[in-house]
Design an enzyme around this catalytic site. Structure first.
Site, PDB file in Angstrom:
ATOM      1  N   THR A 225      -2.128 -10.324   0.203  1.00 42.35           N
ATOM      2  CA  THR A 225      -1.955 -10.166  -1.016  1.00 42.35           C
ATOM      3  C   THR A 225      -1.939 -11.361  -1.733  1.00 42.35           C
ATOM      4  O   THR A 225      -2.656 -11.891  -2.847  1.00 42.35           O
ATOM      5  CB  THR A 225      -0.799  -9.225  -1.728  1.00 42.35           C
ATOM      6  OG1 THR A 225      -1.007  -8.071  -1.127  1.00 42.35           O
ATOM      7  CG2 THR A 225      -0.780  -9.149  -3.083  1.00 42.35           C
TER       8      THR A 225
ATOM      9  N   ALA B 289       0.848  -1.233  -0.059  1.00 38.22           N
ATOM     10  CA  ALA B 289      -0.028  -0.176  -0.075  1.00 38.22           C
ATOM     11  C   ALA B 289       0.765   1.212  -0.007  1.00 38.22           C
ATOM     12  O   ALA B 289       1.753   1.422   0.863  1.00 38.22           O
ATOM     13  CB  ALA B 289      -0.789   0.256   1.268  1.00 38.22           C
TER      14      ALA B 289
ATOM     15  N   CYS C  81      -3.414  -4.742  -3.059  1.00 37.89           N
ATOM     16  CA  CYS C  81      -2.264  -4.145  -2.096  1.00 37.89           C
ATOM     17  C   CYS C  81      -2.748  -4.775  -0.625  1.00 37.89           C
ATOM     18  O   CYS C  81      -3.743  -4.695  -0.413  1.00 37.89           O
ATOM     19  CB  CYS C  81      -2.462  -2.590  -2.248  1.00 37.89           C
ATOM     20  SG  CYS C  81      -2.436  -2.074  -3.710  1.00 37.89           S
ATOM     21  N   CYS C  82      -1.681  -4.782   0.054  1.00 36.75           N
ATOM     22  CA  CYS C  82      -1.820  -4.898   1.591  1.00 36.75           C
ATOM     23  C   CYS C  82      -0.786  -4.196   2.143  1.00 36.75           C
ATOM     24  O   CYS C  82      -0.036  -3.351   1.509  1.00 36.75           O
ATOM     25  CB  CYS C  82      -2.086  -6.287   2.157  1.00 36.75           C
ATOM     26  SG  CYS C  82      -0.589  -7.193   1.927  1.00 36.75           S
ATOM     27  N   LYS C  83      -0.487  -4.390   3.375  1.00 34.13           N
ATOM     28  CA  LYS C  83       0.548  -3.667   3.917  1.00 34.13           C
ATOM     29  C   LYS C  83       2.096  -3.939   3.337  1.00 34.13           C
ATOM     30  O   LYS C  83       2.683  -2.812   3.154  1.00 34.13           O
ATOM     31  CB  LYS C  83       0.564  -4.029   5.446  1.00 34.13           C
ATOM     32  CG  LYS C  83       1.799  -3.520   6.359  1.00 34.13           C
ATOM     33  CD  LYS C  83       1.891  -3.724   7.844  1.00 34.13           C
ATOM     34  CE  LYS C  83       2.765  -3.017   8.403  1.00 34.13           C
ATOM     35  NZ  LYS C  83       2.982  -3.463  10.120  1.00 34.13           N
TER      36      LYS C  83
END
Length: 754
Positions: A665, A183, A657-659
Site C-alpha cells: 500500500t 483488505a 488495499c493490500c493484506k
C-alpha cells in the site's frame, strides 16, 4: 532536491541513493489544509494526525509546496459496534418470529428447535464480541499484528486517511485523498477452504442438489422474503400512526388537515398492499399450511416468483426430498386474496367517507373523483352517513378500526409464511449456514467502516462544490478500491472475501441529517439486506445543501474493485498458478464502472459533463482500461493507474488495499502521489525519482524507536500510526531475476540434503 519551509520544522537531511534530499520531520499540531475541512466534525472523526512538509521544483524552476498528512479514524471501532448491535437486534427478532410460527408437524418442529438452538448461540457470540469491543480504549485503529484476534475480527486493519495538499505556483490548491486499509477479510476464520466468493457458490450448489428434507428457495426468493418482512415491520406502525393522525384531524374538523392526513395514509397503505403482490407470499402460505399438523402432501409444484422460471422443469427428484412447495386439497388459495384485498377496500371506504365529509362541509354539489371511483365498494359509508351534524371522528372511527383489523390479519399471515421461508435457509445446513453469515458480517463490517470514513471525508471536503452535491443526489458516488493482493496461497481467499464484501456495499445508502447535539458520529439503521448510514452535519452547513438532500433523499454509492497482484507471490501465480479470479473480478467491475459512466453522462447537466471532458476524455480512459483488462498482461499496473484516474475525474472516493495496508500500500500511494505531482502540477522530471525516494524514506518520519512503531503493538498518542513510506526492495527486482533466485535456492537445498 526539496527544501523545508522555514520555521515549520527542523531540517533533517539524509542520503537517498547517493543524492542529498532535504526531509521534513513530523508536525505535532498540523494546521488545517483548507478552510473547507476545518470543521469540528472532522476533528471528531479523525485523530492523531501526522504531517510532513516538502518543497519540490517545478518544470519552470519554481517551487511547489506539499503537505502530506496521515490520520487515524475512530470509525474503525465505532462502525463495527453500531453494526453488531443492529445485527443482534435483527437476529433476536428473527428468533422470536420463528418461535411465533405456531404449531408445526413433528418434522418441522424439530427443525425449528435445532435452528433456534444454533441461532441463540450465534447471538450470544455477537453479544460477547460487542462487549469486548466496548472495552477497547486507547488506539483508534487495529494494527496488522492483531488481524487474527477473534474479538477484533469485525474491525478493519490499519484504516487511515492519507491526504496530500498541493500548493502550486500556477494552479489553485488541490487536495488528494486516499483511504488506506487492509483488505476486508475474515483472518481469524482462515482461508483453508477459500473465501466468501467460493464458499457461497459451493454452499448454494450443494443446497440446490441436496436430498435433505426441506423446501428449496433460491437466494433471490430468500432475499425477497427478508425484504417483505422488513417492509411489513416498517409500514404497519406508520400506517397506524397516519390513521391516528387522520382521526385527530377529523376531531379538529379541519378539511385541509384531513386531506393531508388522508394523502399520507393512502400512500403508505398502497405501499403496504403492493408488498404482498409477489407470488412468493402466496406460495409460502401454501407451504406453511402443509407444514401444520395433519398436512397431506399431494403433489410437489415448484415455488415460483414473478421473475423466476419454475424449478419443476428439472428431472423428478426422490420423494424423500421436499424440494418444492406441496399442494393440499383442502387449502383455499382464494382466501389469501380476500384477506389481502380487504385492506384496499377498507382504504377505499375511508377515502369515500372523507370525500363526502369535505363535500358536505363545503356545501358543494356532486362528489369528488376519488369518491366516484370507489362508490361501488362504499356501501358501509352510505349506511354510516345518516346525520350530517354528527362528529367527523365518530363517522371515521369504525372505518379506521376496520382498516387496522384487516391489516393485522394480513400481517399475521404474511409474517408467519415468510418466516417459514427463512427457516428453510437456516435448516439446510447447521452450523455452516450461520458460519457463512458470520464470515460475511465480518468482512462487510470492515468494508463498511472504511466506506463511511471515506464518504464523510469526501462530503466535508466538497461541501461547497455545487456540482459535486448535484452529482451526489442525482447519480451517487463511485467508490474505487485498488487491490494489491496476489492470487496465490491464502491471499486468494482474502481476495474472494474482499470481492464479496465490497460488492455488498451496494446495499448501503447514506442520508445527511442536521446535527442537533455535540454527538456528530454517524448512526446506522436497517438490516442486512439494506443499511442506511445517517451522516450528521452542522446546522449552518445543512441549510446550504440542495433541497433533495435536506428532504432526506437516500444517497447511493457504486463500489468497484480492481485488483493487480504486484509482489513476488504474484510472480509465482502467473507462471505456475491461476490468475482467473483476478481477471474475472476486474472484468465484472469494469462493467459496473461502465454502467455508472453511462448513467452519469445521461443524468448530469451538459455544462457539468463538458467540464469533465475538457480535463480528460473519460470515454477514452474507459476504453484504455478495458483494453488493458483484456490484454491479460502480467502485473499490469496500468489498470490501477487508469482506474484511479477515472475515479478522481468522476469525483469518486479512492481506496488502496493490500493484506495489511503497509508495504504494498505504501509503495502504491507514494507512487500515485508523485505521479500526480508530475502530471497535474508540473513536477520537474529530473526530480521525480528523488521525490519518490524522499516520500518513501523511513527517515522522513524522524528517528522512531521500535517501541513507537504501531506494527509492534505499542504506540503513543503523538506518534504516527501506520507507515506508508516503507521501502520494499523486492518490488524493484524484476520477475526474471526472482525466478532465477528461486531455482538456485531449490538447487542449493537439494544439494544440501543429498
Amino acid at each position: 532536491m526539496g527544501e523545508i519551509e522555514d520555521g515549520e520544522a527542523d531540517n533533517i537531511t539524509t542520503d537517498v541513493q547517493g543524492q542529498k534530499c532535504a526531509l521534513v520531520c513530523e508536525c505535532s499540531a498540523p494546521e488545517s489544509v483548507s478552510r473547507k475541512d476545518n470543521l469540528p466534525f472532522l476533528n471528531a472523526v479523525l485523530k492523531n494526525p501526522v504531517c510532513k512538509l516538502y518543497r519540490f521544483p517545478t518544470s519552470d524552476n519554481k517551487w511547489m509546496q506539499i503537505r502530506e498528512q496521515m490520520s487515524e479514524s475512530i470509525l474503525s471501532f465505532h462502525i463495527p459496534k453500531e453494526l453488531i448491535s443492529l445485527q443482534i437486534k435483527e437476529d433476536l427478532c428473527r428468533n422470536q418470529e420463528l418461535k411465533e410460527l405456531g404449531e408445526l408437524s413433528p418434522h418441522w418442529d424439530n427443525l425449528r428447535k435445532n435452528v433456534l438452538t444454533h441461532c441463540d448461540q450465534m447471538v450470544n457470540m455477537y453479544q460477547d464480541i460487542l462487549t469486548e469491543l466496548s472495552k477497547e480504549t486507547g488506539s483508534s485503529f487495529k494494527s496488522s499484528s492483531s488481524k487474527g484476534e477473534k474479538t477484533l475480527e469485525f474491525v478493519p486493519i490499519n484504516l487511515h486517511l492519507q491526504r496530500m495538499h498541493v500548493h502550486s505556483p500556477h494552479l489553485k490548491d488541490a487536495l488528494y485523498d486516499v483511504i488506506t486499509v487492509g483488505a476486508p477479510a475474515a483472518h481469524f476464520q482462515g482461508f483453508k477452504n477459500g473465501g466468501l466468493r467460493k464458499l457461497l457458490h459451493r454452499f448454494e450448489a450443494e443446497r440446490r442438489n441436496t436430498g435433505y428434507q426441506f423446501i428449496y428457495y433460491s437466494p433471490e426468493n430468500t432475499a425477497k422474503a427478508k425484504e417483505v418482512l422488513s417492509n411489513i415491520n416498517q409500514l404497519q406502525p406508520l400506517i397506524a400512526a397516519h390513521a391516528d393522525l387522520l382521526l385527530n384531524s377529523a376531531s379538529q374538523h379541519s378539511p385541509d388537515s384531513l386531506k393531508n392526513s388522508l394523502k399520507m395514509l393512502s400512500e403508505k397503505t398502497e405501499l403496504f398492499v403492493h408488498a404482498f403482490k409477489d407470488q412468493l407470499v402466496r406460495s409460502a402460505l401454501l407451504a406453511l399450511y402443509t407444514a401444520r399438523p395433519g398436512g397431506v402432501l399431494k403433489k410437489p409444484p415448484s415455488p415460483q416468483s414473478g421473475t423466476e422460471e419454475s424449478i419443476s422443469q428439472d428431472p423428478p427428484l426422490p420423494v424423500r426430498r421436499q424440494d418444492s412447495i406441496p399442494h393440499h386439497s383442502d387449502y383455499d388459495e382464494e382466501e389469501w386474496d380476500r384477506v389481502w384485498a380487504s385492506v384496499g377496500k377498507s382504504l377505499n371506504c375511508i377515502i369515500a367517507m372523507v370525500d363526502k365529509l369535505i363535500e358536505r362541509e363545503s356545501g358543494g354539489e356532486g362528489s369528488s373523483t376519488s369518491s366516484k371511483d370507489v362508490e361501488k365498494d362504499s356501501s358501509p359509508v352510505d349506511s354510516i352517513i345518516t346525520h350530517p351534524k354528527e362528529d367527523w371522528y365518530e363517522q371515521l372511527y369504525p372505518l379506521i378500526l376496520t382498516l387496522k383489523d384487516c391489516m393485522g390479519e394480513v400481517v399475521n399471515r404474511a409474517k408467519q409464511s415468510l418466516t417459514f421461508v427463512l427457516l428453510q435457509e437456516l435448516a439446510y445446513s447447521l452450523p455452516q449456514c450461520l458460519m457463512l453469515t458470520l464470515r460475511r458480517d465480518i468482512v462487510f463490517s470492515q468494508a463498511l467502516a472504511g466506506l463511511v470514513c471515506g464518504f464523510i471525508i469526501k462530503l466535508h471536503t466538497s461541501l461547497y462544490d455545487p456540482g459535486f452535491l448535484e452529482q451526489l443526489h442525482t447519480v451517487g458516488l463511485i467508490v474505487q478500491y485498488e487491490g494489491l493482493l496476489s492470487t496465490y496461497s491464502e491471499e486468494i481467499g482474502m481476495l474472494e472475501d474482499m470481492a464479496v464484501g465490497i460488492s455488498d456495499l451496494k446495499k448501503v445508502a447514506f442520508k445527511i441529517i442536521e446535527a442537533t447535539s455535540n454527538d456528530v458520529l454517524p448512526v446506522i439503521t436497517g438490516r442486512r439486506e439494506h443499511y442506511v448510514v445517517e451522516v450528521k452535519v452542522p446546522a449552518r452547513v445543512f441549510e446550504s445543501l440542495p433541497l433533495q438532500i435536506k428532504e432526506g433523499q437516500l444517497l447511493h454509492v457504486h463500489p468497484v474493485l480492481f485488483n493487480v497482484g504486484i509482489n513476488e507471490q504474484q510472480t509465482l501465480a502467473e507462471r505456475f498458478g491461476d490468475v482467473s479470479l483476478q481477471e474475472s473480478i476486474n472484468q465484472e467491475n469494469f462493467e459496473l464502472l461502465k454502467e455508472y459512466y453511462t448513467v452519469f453522462m445521461e443524468k448530469m447537466p451538459p455544462d457539468y459533463i463538458s467540464h469533465f471532458q475538457e480535463q480528460n476524455d473519460l470515454k477514452g480512459l474507459l476504453e484504455n482500461l478495458h483494453q488493458n483488462i483484456q490484454a491479460k498482461k502480467r502485473k499490469n499496473v496500468e489498470i490501477m493507474w487508469l482506474a484511479a484516474t477515472i475515479c478522481r475525474k468522476l469525483n469518486g472516493i479512492r481506496f488502496t488495499c493490500c493484506k495489511s495496508a503497509k508495504d504494498r500500500t505504501s509503495m502504491s500511494v507514494t507512487l500515485e502521489q508523485c505521479s500526480i505531482l508530475r502530471d497535474e502540477h508540473q513536477l520537474h522530471k529530473d526530480f521525480f525519482i528523488r521525490a519518490l525516494d524522499c516520500m518513501r524514506s523511513r527517515q522522513t518520519q524522524g528517528a522512531l524507536n521500535e517501541s513507537d512503531d504501531p506494527e509492534t503493538g505499542c504506540l503513543t498518542d503523538n506518534k504516527p500510526t501506520s507507515r506508508h513510506f516503507y521501502p520494499v526492495a523486492l518490488l524493484l527486482v524484476s520477475s526474471h531475476l526472482l525466478v532465477v533466485w528461486l531455482i538456485l535456492s531449490l538447487a542449493l537445498l537439494l544439494a544440501k540434503y543429498q
